[in-house]
Design a protein around this motif. Sequence first.
Motif, mmCIF file in Angstrom:
data_model
loop_
_atom_site.group_PDB
_atom_site.id
_atom_site.type_symbol
_atom_site.label_atom_id
_atom_site.label_comp_id
_atom_site.label_asym_id
_atom_site.label_seq_id
_atom_site.Cartn_x
_atom_site.Cartn_y
_atom_site.Cartn_z
ATOM 1 N N UNK A 187 1.009 -1.220 -0.029
ATOM 2 C CA UNK A 187 -0.127 -0.030 -0.003
ATOM 3 C C UNK A 187 0.874 1.378 0.014
ATOM 4 N N UNK A 188 0.303 2.356 -0.636
ATOM 5 C CA UNK A 188 1.055 3.392 -0.994
ATOM 6 C C UNK A 188 0.338 4.747 -0.297
ATOM 7 N N UNK A 189 0.980 5.667 -0.013
ATOM 8 C CA UNK A 189 0.270 7.036 0.551
ATOM 9 C C UNK A 189 1.316 7.896 0.930
ATOM 10 N N UNK A 190 0.845 9.015 1.628
ATOM 11 C CA UNK A 190 1.858 10.182 1.832
ATOM 12 C C UNK A 190 1.572 10.086 3.668
ATOM 13 N N UNK A 191 2.906 10.496 4.118
ATOM 14 C CA UNK A 191 2.977 10.683 5.709
ATOM 15 C C UNK A 191 3.788 11.952 5.905
ATOM 16 N N UNK A 192 3.481 12.587 7.063
ATOM 17 C CA UNK A 192 4.200 13.533 7.541
ATOM 18 C C UNK A 192 5.147 13.102 8.590
ATOM 19 N N UNK A 193 6.562 12.961 8.336
ATOM 20 C CA UNK A 193 7.536 12.472 9.340
ATOM 21 C C UNK A 193 8.528 13.749 9.396
ATOM 22 N N UNK A 194 8.898 14.191 10.724
ATOM 23 C CA UNK A 194 9.944 15.127 11.129
ATOM 24 C C UNK A 194 9.528 16.503 10.348
ATOM 25 N N UNK A 195 8.164 16.832 10.202
ATOM 26 C CA UNK A 195 7.563 18.133 9.720
ATOM 27 C C UNK A 195 7.830 17.825 8.303
ATOM 28 N N UNK A 196 8.158 16.897 7.476
ATOM 29 C CA UNK A 196 8.286 16.763 6.024
ATOM 30 C C UNK A 196 7.447 15.778 5.544
ATOM 31 N N UNK A 197 6.896 15.980 4.207
ATOM 32 C CA UNK A 197 5.970 14.991 3.609
ATOM 33 C C UNK A 197 6.907 14.105 2.933
ATOM 34 N N UNK A 198 6.389 12.869 3.099
ATOM 35 C CA UNK A 198 7.239 11.521 2.442
ATOM 36 C C UNK A 198 6.137 10.927 1.956
ATOM 37 N N UNK A 199 6.506 9.934 0.744
ATOM 38 C CA UNK A 199 5.684 8.961 0.029
ATOM 39 C C UNK A 199 5.803 7.946 1.189
ATOM 40 N N UNK A 200 4.993 7.022 1.432
ATOM 41 C CA UNK A 200 5.053 6.148 2.321
ATOM 42 C C UNK A 200 4.506 4.714 1.949
ATOM 43 N N UNK A 201 5.256 3.654 2.206
ATOM 44 C CA UNK A 201 4.804 2.315 1.821
ATOM 45 C C UNK A 201 4.738 1.384 2.964
ATOM 46 N N UNK A 202 3.738 0.520 2.797
ATOM 47 C CA UNK A 202 3.421 -0.214 4.121
ATOM 48 C C UNK A 202 2.694 -1.766 3.502
ATOM 49 N N UNK A 203 3.045 -2.683 4.043
ATOM 50 C CA UNK A 203 2.388 -4.047 3.860
ATOM 51 C C UNK A 203 0.989 -4.114 4.504
ATOM 52 N N UNK A 204 0.515 -3.281 5.401
ATOM 53 C CA UNK A 204 -0.818 -3.111 5.717
ATOM 54 C C UNK A 204 -1.324 -1.918 5.108
ATOM 55 N N UNK A 205 -2.687 -1.733 4.828
ATOM 56 C CA UNK A 205 -3.359 -0.606 4.498
ATOM 57 C C UNK A 205 -3.492 0.487 5.840
ATOM 58 N N UNK A 206 -3.063 1.480 5.631
ATOM 59 C CA UNK A 206 -3.224 2.458 6.884
ATOM 60 C C UNK A 206 -4.268 3.642 6.574
ATOM 61 N N UNK A 207 -4.770 4.311 7.483
ATOM 62 C CA UNK A 207 -6.034 5.081 7.429
ATOM 63 C C UNK A 207 -5.265 6.621 7.660
ATOM 64 N N UNK A 208 -5.820 7.632 7.047
ATOM 65 C CA UNK A 208 -5.690 9.034 7.460
ATOM 66 C C UNK A 208 -5.651 9.162 8.837
ATOM 67 N N UNK A 209 -4.307 10.039 9.278
ATOM 68 C CA UNK A 209 -4.468 10.131 10.923
ATOM 69 C C UNK A 209 -3.974 9.162 11.585
ATOM 70 N N UNK A 210 -3.338 7.969 11.143
ATOM 71 C CA UNK A 210 -2.836 6.707 11.765
ATOM 72 C C UNK A 210 -1.455 7.154 11.951
ATOM 73 N N UNK A 211 -1.061 6.829 13.109
ATOM 74 C CA UNK A 211 0.446 6.982 13.834
ATOM 75 C C UNK A 211 1.235 5.928 13.135
#
Length: 105
Positions: A56-80
């Motif tokens: 699964x792929x989406x966008x995450x904010x890490x250390x005040x920067x936006x990064x493209x994120x990938x995960x083996x599980x589907x994550x929802x908006x607002x999830x840590x």
Amino acid sequence: PLSLIVALAIVATLFVYFVSNAVLKSRRRPVVSGAEQLLGSTGIMLNDMQSDGVISEGWARVRSEQWRAQSMVTLAKGQRVRVVSRTGLILAVVPINEVEPGELI
């Protein structure tokens, strides 16, 4: 003159001492930038992940920067999430439980 040689030797010794002391102090400081700094960092998902098969792929904010994120599980908006690796400009993330073991509430 002998006094000039002694004065230059003292100045050179003090210079080497202070420079080497500053170098040694800087080596003990924690990493504050680069890939090493991102590993283990926490962030938050900015959108729902879209799955195209296994990853699964989406966008995450890490250390005040936006990064493209990938995960083996589907994550929802607002999830840590926690960063486990980085490949180029893509972070591999895993979900964080609401309260981690050992974390203060």
